[in-house]
Design a protein around this motif. Sequence first.
Motif, PDB file in Angstrom:
ATOM      1  N   ASP A   1      19.077  78.429 121.784  1.00  0.00           N
ATOM      2  CA  ASP A   1      17.742  78.150 121.274  1.00  0.00           C
ATOM      3  C   ASP A   1      16.687  78.873 122.097  1.00  0.00           C
ATOM      4  N   VAL A   2      17.115  79.831 122.887  1.00  0.00           N
ATOM      5  CA  VAL A   2      16.170  80.543 123.729  1.00  0.00           C
ATOM      6  C   VAL A   2      15.598  81.725 122.953  1.00  0.00           C
ATOM      7  N   ALA A   3      14.380  81.549 122.491  1.00  0.00           N
ATOM      8  CA  ALA A   3      13.657  82.645 121.867  1.00  0.00           C
ATOM      9  C   ALA A   3      14.514  83.391 120.847  1.00  0.00           C
ATOM     10  N   PRO A   4      14.964  82.704 119.803  1.00  0.00           N
ATOM     11  CA  PRO A   4      15.799  83.396 118.823  1.00  0.00           C
ATOM     12  C   PRO A   4      14.956  84.155 117.810  1.00  0.00           C
ATOM     13  N   GLY A   5      15.588  85.026 117.079  1.00  0.00           N
ATOM     14  CA  GLY A   5      14.930  85.695 115.964  1.00  0.00           C
ATOM     15  C   GLY A   5      13.982  86.798 116.375  1.00  0.00           C
TER      16      GLY A   5
ATOM     17  N   SER B   1      20.532  88.674 119.442  1.00  0.00           N
ATOM     18  CA  SER B   1      21.468  87.619 119.835  1.00  0.00           C
ATOM     19  C   SER B   1      22.345  87.163 118.680  1.00  0.00           C
ATOM     20  N   ARG B   2      23.644  87.149 118.944  1.00  0.00           N
ATOM     21  CA  ARG B   2      24.538  86.610 117.938  1.00  0.00           C
ATOM     22  C   ARG B   2      25.080  85.252 118.359  1.00  0.00           C
TER      23      ARG B   2
END
Lengths: 390, 390, 390
Positions: free
Chosen positions: C284-288, C278-279
Amino acid sequence: MSGWQGCVQYLFYYETPKTLVIPNITVGFVFRFTQLLVVLYVLGYVCLVQKAYQETDSVVSTVTTKVKGFAFTNASSIKYWDVADYVIPPQGGNSFFVLTNMIVTLRQTRSRCPLLPDHSTVCVDDCDCIEGLNDPRGSGIQTGLCENFSTTVKTCEVISWCPLEIDSHLPDHALLDSAENFTVLIKNSITYPKFNFYRRNIAPHINSSYLRSCEFKRSSDPDCPIFRLKNIVSEAGEDFQDMAVKGGILGIIIDWSCDLDWWARKCSPKYSFRRLDSRIPNSDVAPGYNFRFAKYYMDQGGEEFRTLFKAYGIRFDVIVFGTAGKFGVVPTVVNLGAALTFLSLVPLVADWFLLTCLRKKDLYSRHKVSYLKEDTDSEGETMRTIFGTK
Amino acid sequence: MSGWQGCVQYLFYYETPKTLVIPNITVGFVFRFTQLLVVLYVLGYVCLVQKAYQETDSVVSTVTTKVKGFAFTNASSIKYWDVADYVIPPQGGNSFFVLTNMIVTLRQTRSRCPLLPDHSTVCVDDCDCIEGLNDPRGSGIQTGLCENFSTTVKTCEVISWCPLEIDSHLPDHALLDSAENFTVLIKNSITYPKFNFYRRNIAPHINSSYLRSCEFKRSSDPDCPIFRLKNIVSEAGEDFQDMAVKGGILGIIIDWSCDLDWWARKCSPKYSFRRLDSRIPNSDVAPGYNFRFAKYYMDQGGEEFRTLFKAYGIRFDVIVFGTAGKFGVVPTVVNLGAALTFLSLVPLVADWFLLTCLRKKDLYSRHKVSYLKEDTDSEGETMRTIFGTK
Amino acid sequence: MSGWQGCVQYLFYYETPKTLVIPNITVGFVFRFTQLLVVLYVLGYVCLVQKAYQETDSVVSTVTTKVKGFAFTNASSIKYWDVADYVIPPQGGNSFFVLTNMIVTLRQTRSRCPLLPDHSTVCVDDCDCIEGLNDPRGSGIQTGLCENFSTTVKTCEVISWCPLEIDSHLPDHALLDSAENFTVLIKNSITYPKFNFYRRNIAPHINSSYLRSCEFKRSSDPDCPIFRLKNIVSEAGEDFQDMAVKGGILGIIIDWSCDLDWWARKCSPKYSFRRLDSRIPNSDVAPGYNFRFAKYYMDQGGEEFRTLFKAYGIRFDVIVFGTAGKFGVVPTVVNLGAALTFLSLVPLVADWFLLTCLRKKDLYSRHKVSYLKEDTDSEGETMRTIFGTK
């Protein structure tokens, strides 16, 4: 004539070229021969070679691999190695690594130790070492102390996993040389989703007992899915023992190209083998294949220590590819149609031949071609025609 | 007429076929109808079905997966298993394995032990065992001794990891049967680089709280990227508990085929599930999916020992594919042009109809076609014309 | 005329359209100009842009990667980390993960402990806890007891790996922040099997000493296969330290598109970098990118315990693609031929222009087109011709 009638005439009166039949066998032969060439091309190339009448689909494949065999190493003591020890990662997917050679550094702890001696690390006293020096290609951060590496040499001390790995002396005969006798069972299931076609590389006629004892040989056992590592490597034109020392990457290529039409229904995997990493023998630039991994332990005091392996070995990559074709109405119509438009080029060739190469070309030209003389209004054409047909 | 003029005439005098208009509605209708068919084919098949006016691009995809859930096993004592225990490898890439059944061999050391009894390993005394015998499908190298395997059976001794694994009795109810309730979050980002198009399988309207509680259901929750393993397996037409015993491979297929033209802009993932390994139920040839791995420990004396796992379970392979199309000038020109050349085949059909099927075909033929009589020079043609038009 | 002769005549008498030459420079120019356009299209687009005269082949590629560098973390005590510690999996295939941040839970054992406090887990006495409660998103199976989590809070007790991981406080500065200075050597060998073409990304002129010291820079060192992680991330338009905290996925894209014709023989890899997950910064949904893994130990009593890592970091995916083209007779014939059929459309354009746009279009029409009057048998045509040519 009303507008309606004119419109109907425009739409439904058929306008067709006037033609002239020329009773000359030569040009007729050229014409038919060129037509024949085009038809042969259509049938031969488009249908037989390209199979353009077929719909195609790409293979969806899944691979599992299972290595069998064990080995002994003789460094210091006899050690037994089995699959769980030398196959990394253990899962048996389409890429697996067989450990053949290694440099083991036992009982490393996070502590301090002198660097390996080298023109930049040898020191006489602490002044030669820079505290905090942190060479990214080095082995740790320097403490600034100069310690005894051996009785004769002093080197700068670093914070690192100690003792440091000494990787300058790789055994020049692979430690697990008997890995050449390991076998690998490759299970490969493929699907062509568009045709609902499913097949395994284990043919239906193969039973468990054959599978327990067979081994792939291109001549005598081409269907057995069990491969001896030595044979894989030698079919790829390499020597196992050579490759085992510094490692390498070997492709096991499975070709599932299939013709699924009922009159040609055969679909079986074709295996080939190829070395995938550098095949330039003299290149000394980073040859082979190795990586480092560690096994972590904890002593009674809760202190972590590890055994570091610099692992050399052969990575086997199973590469599956293939395209299946099957008769389809749509591509048949499209490709035959497209090929037929070539026929519309044939008269160009025949006309050129007619008006250029034949003895009576002037006669043919006079009858085929009329000239309109614009300046005398429409008279010219009549005259020309009269002249031409007199 | 000079050479220059001749050249200009040759180049720029336009040569066009003489045509004859035939006032016959039938053939006109055949002509127009065939033309219409071609145009319909061009519009219908080339434009609507094949979308040949579009440029296409292949998907570039990245997948991360995260399994959640825990399980208990009851063998000897209650043991708790979480993600770090049963997901192998732990990274959560596009292929992950969930352990469901296993054969555990505790505290193996590199030592000597009698082989498992079997027609070829049972012995009476040391004479029956051959020192150094090394069967690649066996368990180690024989020491030549015949030892007590149990109070009643003696077998040959081998150097190996001992005790040997006994894998003949696989639990016929999966140990981690509650794995069916595990969930997996699949994050999938795709790019069509040519169109600078980026999308995730987590739609923009999905917020954290929904994501914490949702679960994929094809009917009610088709957008939720969290899948219950049991549902995945049952959508693939399999039974989880059956599959869990011997293991298998399951494909989670994500189709990102998209039409990116503004009048059709919709692009969302379509999930499907399919068992990828053998679906032939009666095949007893190497069914299921398992592999061996070990956890290594060191005792106080620095002796290495390991716990060997023969792990059975389900490997989930996330397969992402797709092609996106978008209007492009170049493919539009090329494909329309190519399709239009089909129009040049239409007169062939109409001419054939004109000269074959109509009542007045002889009349039409006489006016359309002239015959050149070569032997009487050019007279023949005139006479034929006169005869034909009288 | 016998049947045989008729058949020969039908087959080999050549039927050619009668044509009319119109001495009008305008229409001649339109005709030639349209022809020129088609020829230019064929040469320009088909040959130069699409290189349709080439056979193509897809790349077969193999990748090995080797990360170098070390780091220190300062949590509680200074710890040294090297490649074997932070690269997962260690093999160095086309996807590798560099650990940059983590939450470590030391010395977990399979036992009982109170849950982390939370609106659903806080309890006052045992009545608030349900024995056997088993929330799949929870941390274990409840024992039904209410225990002290701290001196002030009581929570329900679970059977689990204890102590439980507390992952609410992720270090907001990456622990292994110096990972940005790690380097990775990418060895990539490609083959175009159809053309028997083999190449490495390490160009032949690169020697060992250059390879020991070089670093990829797009401007000054575009051939060096050693990349600094920081530069990779910044070329992808991201900030390493930002990305290191929560992790992410980075694509290293190697484009091997090659023209292998001798007049254009150049074939070298083009590197580009792109963030694959995701860019969308505010999502804030399940980042990283993170995953959990554990190192397993055994204490003197034979009790297993583990260190659990929630590992955050950057996964680097090396994506190799490319197509090579080389002159081939067959595609040249096919594509030139197909393009030439476009020429058969040109007279349609010129005829339309002739009969619509010119001043003397009626004259041209009279001479080009004859009308057959069906009702008066064949007389009509003669009269029309006479009328037309008077």
